[in-house]
Write a protein that holds these residues in place. Structure first.
Motif, PDB file in Angstrom:
ATOM      1  N   SER A 258       0.833  -1.207   0.000  1.00 57.38           N
ATOM      2  CA  SER A 258       0.000   0.000   0.000  1.00 57.38           C
ATOM      3  C   SER A 258       0.869   1.260   0.000  1.00 57.38           C
ATOM      4  O   SER A 258       0.476   2.278  -0.573  1.00 57.38           O
ATOM      5  CB  SER A 258      -0.938   0.015   1.206  1.00 57.38           C
ATOM      6  N   ARG A 259       2.049   1.171   0.623  1.00 59.87           N
ATOM      7  CA  ARG A 259       2.985   2.292   0.684  1.00 59.87           C
ATOM      8  C   ARG A 259       4.400   1.769   0.523  1.00 59.87           C
ATOM      9  O   ARG A 259       4.756   0.756   1.112  1.00 59.87           O
ATOM     10  CB  ARG A 259       2.906   3.001   2.038  1.00 59.87           C
ATOM     11  N   VAL A 260       5.194   2.512  -0.242  1.00 57.46           N
ATOM     12  CA  VAL A 260       6.602   2.141  -0.402  1.00 57.46           C
ATOM     13  C   VAL A 260       7.447   3.405  -0.273  1.00 57.46           C
ATOM     14  O   VAL A 260       7.320   4.331  -1.082  1.00 57.46           O
ATOM     15  CB  VAL A 260       6.879   1.481  -1.769  1.00 57.46           C
ATOM     16  N   ARG A 261       8.280   3.446   0.725  1.00 60.23           N
ATOM     17  CA  ARG A 261       9.217   4.555   0.884  1.00 60.23           C
ATOM     18  C   ARG A 261      10.501   4.192   0.156  1.00 60.23           C
ATOM     19  O   ARG A 261      11.085   3.140   0.410  1.00 60.23           O
ATOM     20  CB  ARG A 261       9.471   4.831   2.368  1.00 60.23           C
ATOM     21  N   VAL A 262      10.925   5.067  -0.734  1.00 61.59           N
ATOM     22  CA  VAL A 262      12.087   4.775  -1.574  1.00 61.59           C
ATOM     23  C   VAL A 262      13.228   5.696  -1.167  1.00 61.59           C
ATOM     24  O   VAL A 262      13.096   6.928  -1.229  1.00 61.59           O
ATOM     25  CB  VAL A 262      11.759   4.962  -3.072  1.00 61.59           C
ATOM     26  N   GLY A 263      14.336   5.095  -0.783  1.00 61.80           N
ATOM     27  CA  GLY A 263      15.486   5.850  -0.321  1.00 61.80           C
ATOM     28  C   GLY A 263      15.606   5.763   1.189  1.00 61.80           C
ATOM     29  O   GLY A 263      14.618   5.895   1.918  1.00 61.80           O
ATOM     30  N   ALA A 264      16.821   5.529   1.667  1.00 64.53           N
ATOM     31  CA  ALA A 264      17.037   5.376   3.112  1.00 64.53           C
ATOM     32  C   ALA A 264      16.617   6.608   3.885  1.00 64.53           C
ATOM     33  O   ALA A 264      16.080   6.512   4.994  1.00 64.53           O
ATOM     34  CB  ALA A 264      18.515   5.063   3.369  1.00 64.53           C
TER      35      ALA A 264
END
Length: 275
Positions: A244-250
């Motif tokens: 549902s959610r994807v955070r991209v990048g540390a």
């Protein structure tokens, strides 16, 4: 290479995340319609089909959707990527510019979804991917209109996810950290021309310098390549159980965790220290 007959429509595909997503989807065998206000600037590598689309113009949006559906049975995947960042302190920003920010980043996203979903429902399912931002989780002075638009995308994604699930349509929100694209260089053009008479003149220069530094340093912990986001979009498009959610990048993950765990007064000091 995977083979598929699925059709993808990607908004804002002339450069940056949109172009990277269109390319990654084409490699996976999608029939990709890459759109932009100037379709001649859409990269056509991999057989991407350029299509004119302005997400602030109703006729343009309707025409684009009709053009795709005249050639394909359904829009199986919609990637709502078109957007830009409006910089400046809220008191200084012309209200028409704030409206334009929402027309592009929010209302265009809603309308394109309205136009794509009926064909997905008729086909028995589909995917919608909204490109949000870590700027929809955290806030900082000097970018209030942009943050507000991306916070809106957060809510819209949640509602779309619940409303469209019964029709077999899955919704994913992509939340990248800063992305090293022409998006960053265009930010400087959005500052209001208030000059030294503005009450925020001293802060504005600091904000401009911070944005310039992000671009000058290239990809790093705070700014990732557009291709990394494009690959994640393609991964979620093909996933059997998309997130549902994807955070991209540390740094997106770090900022989200930090904001959730520090009190407002601490965050305020941290966010203003950069300017």
């Amino acid at each position: 290479m995977a083979t598929t007959t699925k059709t993808a429509l990607v908004t804002g595909a002339t450069t940056g995340i949109g172009a990277a997503a269109a390319s990654a989807l084409a490699v996976r065998g999608y029939t990709v319609y890459g759109t932009g206000r100037d379709s001649g600037r859409v990269p056509t590598d991999g057989g991407i089909r350029p299509l004119e689309l302005d997400v602030t113009d109703e006729d343009s949006m309707v025409s684009a959707a009709k053009a795709v559906l005249a050639e394909r049975p359904a829009i199986d995947l919609l990637v709502n990527n078109a957007g830009y960042g409006l910089n400046g302190f809220l008191e200084d920003l012309p209200i028409d510019e704030i409206r334009r920010q929402f027309e592009t980043n929010v209302f265009g996203l809603i309308r394109m979804t309205q136009l794509a979903v009926p064909s997905m429902r008729a086909a028995g399912g589909g995917r919608v991917i909204h490109v949000g931002s870590v700027g929809g989780i955290i806030t900082a002075p000097g970018a209030g209109a942009y943050h507000a638009s991306k916070f809106a995308v957060e809510a819209i994604s949640d509602v779309h996810r619940m409303e469209l699930r019964p029709f077999g349509i899955r919704v994913t929100l992509i939340q990248p950290t800063g992305v090293h694209t022409p998006f960053l260089t265009k930010l400087d053009d959005t500052y209001p021309g208030t000059g030294p008479d503005s009450a925020y003149a001293h802060l504005l220069e600091g904000h401009k310098q911070s944005v310039a530094d992000l671009h000058a340093n290239g990809p790093n912990f705070l700014v990732i390549p557009a291709e990394k986001v494009g690959e994640e979009i393609a991964k979620q498009a093909d996933a059997r159980r998309p997130k549902s959610r994807v955070r991209v990048g540390a740094s997106a993950k770090m900022f989200a965790t930090l904001r959730r765990n520090v009190p407002d007064n601490v965050w305020d000091r941290m966010a203003t220290s950069a300017i």
